[in-house]
Design a protein around this motif. Structure first.
Motif, PDB file in Angstrom:
ATOM      1  N   SER A   1     -16.574   8.909  -7.438  1.00  0.00           N
ATOM      2  CA  SER A   1     -15.814   7.756  -7.639  1.00  0.00           C
ATOM      3  C   SER A   1     -14.427   7.816  -7.834  1.00  0.00           C
ATOM      4  CB  SER A   1     -16.624   6.133  -8.131  1.00  0.00           C
ATOM      5  OG  SER A   1     -17.492   5.992  -8.132  1.00  0.00           O
ATOM      6  N   ALA A   2     -13.481   8.528  -6.609  1.00  0.00           N
ATOM      7  CA  ALA A   2     -11.839   8.320  -6.216  1.00  0.00           C
ATOM      8  C   ALA A   2     -11.260   7.092  -5.709  1.00  0.00           C
ATOM      9  CB  ALA A   2     -11.654  10.148  -6.216  1.00  0.00           C
ATOM     10  N   THR A   3     -10.003   7.305  -5.736  1.00  0.00           N
ATOM     11  CA  THR A   3      -9.228   6.794  -6.371  1.00  0.00           C
ATOM     12  C   THR A   3      -7.932   7.379  -4.883  1.00  0.00           C
ATOM     13  OG1 THR A   3      -9.767   4.900  -7.423  1.00  0.00           O
ATOM     14  CG2 THR A   3      -7.482   4.990  -5.971  1.00  0.00           C
ATOM     15  N   TYR A   4      -7.590   7.510  -4.166  1.00  0.00           N
ATOM     16  CA  TYR A   4      -6.594   8.494  -3.334  1.00  0.00           C
ATOM     17  C   TYR A   4      -5.129   6.850  -2.739  1.00  0.00           C
ATOM     18  CZ  TYR A   4      -9.260  12.951  -3.634  1.00  0.00           C
ATOM     19  OH  TYR A   4      -9.734  13.552  -3.939  1.00  0.00           O
TER      20      TYR A   4
ATOM     21  N   ASP B   1       0.520   7.780   1.694  1.00  0.00           N
ATOM     22  CA  ASP B   1       1.709   7.479   1.952  1.00  0.00           C
ATOM     23  C   ASP B   1       1.672   7.182   4.008  1.00  0.00           C
ATOM     24  OD1 ASP B   1       2.413   9.757   3.637  1.00  0.00           O
ATOM     25  OD2 ASP B   1       3.554  10.482   2.474  1.00  0.00           O
ATOM     26  N   GLU B   2       2.339   7.051   4.437  1.00  0.00           N
ATOM     27  CA  GLU B   2       2.757   6.792   5.751  1.00  0.00           C
ATOM     28  C   GLU B   2       2.720   7.809   6.916  1.00  0.00           C
ATOM     29  OE1 GLU B   2       5.741   6.163   4.012  1.00  0.00           O
ATOM     30  OE2 GLU B   2       5.809   3.804   3.868  1.00  0.00           O
ATOM     31  N   ASN B   3       2.692   8.575   6.217  1.00  0.00           N
ATOM     32  CA  ASN B   3       2.248   9.976   6.878  1.00  0.00           C
ATOM     33  C   ASN B   3       0.943  10.627   6.713  1.00  0.00           C
ATOM     34  OD1 ASN B   3       5.143  10.198   8.873  1.00  0.00           O
ATOM     35  ND2 ASN B   3       5.630  10.641   6.756  1.00  0.00           N
ATOM     36  N   GLN B   4       0.097   9.827   6.220  1.00  0.00           N
ATOM     37  CA  GLN B   4      -1.330  10.353   5.600  1.00  0.00           C
ATOM     38  C   GLN B   4      -1.382  11.527   4.569  1.00  0.00           C
ATOM     39  OE1 GLN B   4      -2.416  10.118  10.789  1.00  0.00           O
ATOM     40  NE2 GLN B   4      -3.293  11.482   9.066  1.00  0.00           N
ATOM     41  N   LYS B   5      -0.187  12.062   3.809  1.00  0.00           N
ATOM     42  CA  LYS B   5      -0.046  12.449   2.706  1.00  0.00           C
ATOM     43  C   LYS B   5      -0.438  11.997   1.804  1.00  0.00           C
ATOM     44  CE  LYS B   5       3.237  15.265   2.729  1.00  0.00           C
ATOM     45  NZ  LYS B   5       5.074  16.165   1.986  1.00  0.00           N
ATOM     46  N   ILE B   6      -1.305  12.950   0.557  1.00  0.00           N
ATOM     47  CA  ILE B   6      -1.654  12.541  -0.394  1.00  0.00           C
ATOM     48  C   ILE B   6      -0.123  11.656  -1.590  1.00  0.00           C
ATOM     49  CG2 ILE B   6      -3.808  12.741  -2.676  1.00  0.00           C
ATOM     50  CD1 ILE B   6      -4.684  13.634  -1.012  1.00  0.00           C
ATOM     51  N   ILE B   7      -0.210  11.335  -1.893  1.00  0.00           N
ATOM     52  CA  ILE B   7       0.809  11.395  -3.353  1.00  0.00           C
ATOM     53  C   ILE B   7       0.504  11.470  -4.668  1.00  0.00           C
ATOM     54  CG2 ILE B   7       2.574  10.293  -1.646  1.00  0.00           C
ATOM     55  CD1 ILE B   7       2.206   7.538  -2.163  1.00  0.00           C
ATOM     56  N   TRP B   8      -1.074  10.194  -4.536  1.00  0.00           N
ATOM     57  CA  TRP B   8      -1.409   9.677  -5.935  1.00  0.00           C
ATOM     58  C   TRP B   8      -2.871  10.200  -5.282  1.00  0.00           C
ATOM     59  CZ3 TRP B   8      -4.709   6.117  -8.431  1.00  0.00           C
ATOM     60  CH2 TRP B   8      -4.327   6.402  -9.843  1.00  0.00           C
ATOM     61  N   ARG B   9      -3.144  10.348  -6.652  1.00  0.00           N
ATOM     62  CA  ARG B   9      -4.888   9.972  -6.622  1.00  0.00           C
ATOM     63  C   ARG B   9      -5.621  10.154  -7.944  1.00  0.00           C
ATOM     64  NH1 ARG B   9      -8.835  16.314  -6.723  1.00  0.00           N
ATOM     65  NH2 ARG B   9      -8.452  17.146  -8.929  1.00  0.00           N
ATOM     66  N   HIS B  10      -6.399   9.619  -7.925  1.00  0.00           N
ATOM     67  CA  HIS B  10      -7.582   9.457 -10.076  1.00  0.00           C
ATOM     68  C   HIS B  10      -8.908   9.838  -9.214  1.00  0.00           C
ATOM     69  CE1 HIS B  10     -10.456   7.501 -11.988  1.00  0.00           C
ATOM     70  NE2 HIS B  10      -9.924   8.047 -13.354  1.00  0.00           N
ATOM     71  N   PHE B  11      -8.886  11.245  -9.569  1.00  0.00           N
ATOM     72  CA  PHE B  11     -10.340  11.838  -9.444  1.00  0.00           C
ATOM     73  C   PHE B  11     -10.859  12.268 -11.324  1.00  0.00           C
ATOM     74  CE2 PHE B  11     -13.014  15.554  -8.872  1.00  0.00           C
ATOM     75  CZ  PHE B  11     -13.962  15.394  -7.499  1.00  0.00           C
ATOM     76  N   ASN B  12     -11.743  11.827 -11.215  1.00  0.00           N
ATOM     77  CA  ASN B  12     -12.589  11.527 -12.511  1.00  0.00           C
ATOM     78  C   ASN B  12     -14.738  11.722 -12.140  1.00  0.00           C
ATOM     79  OD1 ASN B  12     -13.985  11.502 -14.652  1.00  0.00           O
ATOM     80  ND2 ASN B  12     -12.154  10.844 -15.800  1.00  0.00           N
TER      81      ASN B  12
END
Length: 320
Positions: A287-290, A293-304
């Motif tokens: 149950s992660a949240t990502y 940005d506009e270029n499909q790059k991950i700029i933050w995540r919550h992974f537990n």
């Protein structure tokens, strides 16, 4: 006559030398992006020998190890091989992977993600063993990991394009969305924690709109079960059906629960669990949240891995 014989011998020796020089690892003159495309086309891994001109073991590997015929046959069959100077065209690679030893060997998958790192001098027989271990690791990596093994994509990584149908019957395409995107993975409408979280996300809809950001919910469940999610949460966000778990696999959040956990879910949930997804393997997304940005790059995540712990609404808004 004697002169002709000498030239003939030298010619044959030259042919023999050229033939031998082709027996070893075939290092291609491509950059990493070109190598990734070729690796994807040929379903191969990528091997990068990251060297420096002043490194003695680097020179010995080039002279003694890489020309080996058996080693070359194996690597040419399974790898796209690159020979890169760490102090010239390989500076960014050296920084990215924090390289301090030479020669360094990067073994990447077809998407450019690290499979294995190694360094130091190896003879041909030893390096062949390294190659086999990398191949075995890649093959093991094709299996769905357990909850303890799954790690998720990291900040800085770029997600390839994907498409999926939402509850409105529209096709969502990541590459066409020229705005920041919050992606929230849920386990299904049978999960009370998921339903409560999806319902709470509606509270930040005005802030997301003001920041030109879209929120998309990713569900492994079929459309008729997604309809239950909509009914239970009253969400107005797009809920995508992750058919065959393709999106979860792109983010490396897909895992297989333990047998006792599967038995428990199937016993208490029945068809709502077993028949709701693309197959009956019982696989689920973390149950992660990502945030991308506009270029499909991950700029933050919550992974537990704990499905009870979700990204706070405040943390999501802080990253936008």
């Amino acid at each position: 006559m004697f002169t002709k014989i000498i030239y003939t011998v030298l010619f044959l020796v030259g042919i023999s030398f050229n033939a031998q020089s082709k027996d070893g690892i075939n290092f291609q003159t491509k950059n990493l992006e070109e190598a990734k495309k070729l690796a994807q086309q040929e379903n191969k891994l990528i091997f990068i020998d990251l060297y420096t001109t002043w490194c003695g073991p680097c020179k010995l590997m080039k002279k003694n190890t890489f020309p080996d015929a058996e080693l070359g046959a194996f690597f040419n069959k399974n790898f796209i091989s690159l020979y890169i100077d760490a102090e010239k065209e390989g500076v960014d690679l050296a920084k990215k992977f924090k390289i301090v030893n030479y020669p360094s060997f990067l073994f990447l998958d077809k998407n450019g993600e690290l499979v294995q790192y190694d360094y130091g001098y190896y003879n041909a027989k030893q390096f062949l063993t390294v190659g086999y271990s990398v191949l075995e690791k890649r093959n093991l990596g094709n299996k769905t990991p357990t909850l303890a093994e799954v790690k998720g994509k990291l900040v800085g990584e770029t997600i390839p394009d994907f498409t999926a149908q939402n509850q409105f019957g529209n096709t969502f395409s990541l590459s066409q969305e020229k705005k920041k995107t919050v992606l929230v993975f849920i386990r299904g409408q049978w999960c009370p924690y998921c339903n409560k979280y999806v319902e709470s996300l509606q509270n930040i809809a005005p802030e997301l709109e003001s920041k030109n950001t879209q929120l998309v919910i990713i569900s492994p469940e079929k459309p008729e079960f997604i309809a239950k999610t909509i009914d239970k949460t009253k969400t107005s966000y797009s809920v995508l059906y992750d058919e065959n778990y393709k999106i979860a696999e792109l983010f490396d959040v897909l895992y297989i629960p333990e047998r006792k956990t599967l038995d428990l879910y199937e016993k208490h949930l029945g068809d709502d669990f077993k028949k709701s997804r693309s197959d009956e393997t019982g696989r689920l997304p973390v149950s992660a949240t990502y945030i991308l940005d506009e270029n499909q790059k991950i700029i933050w995540r919550h992974f537990n891995p704990d499905y009870k712990v979700r990204a706070s609404l405040e943390d999501i808004l802080k990253q936008l």
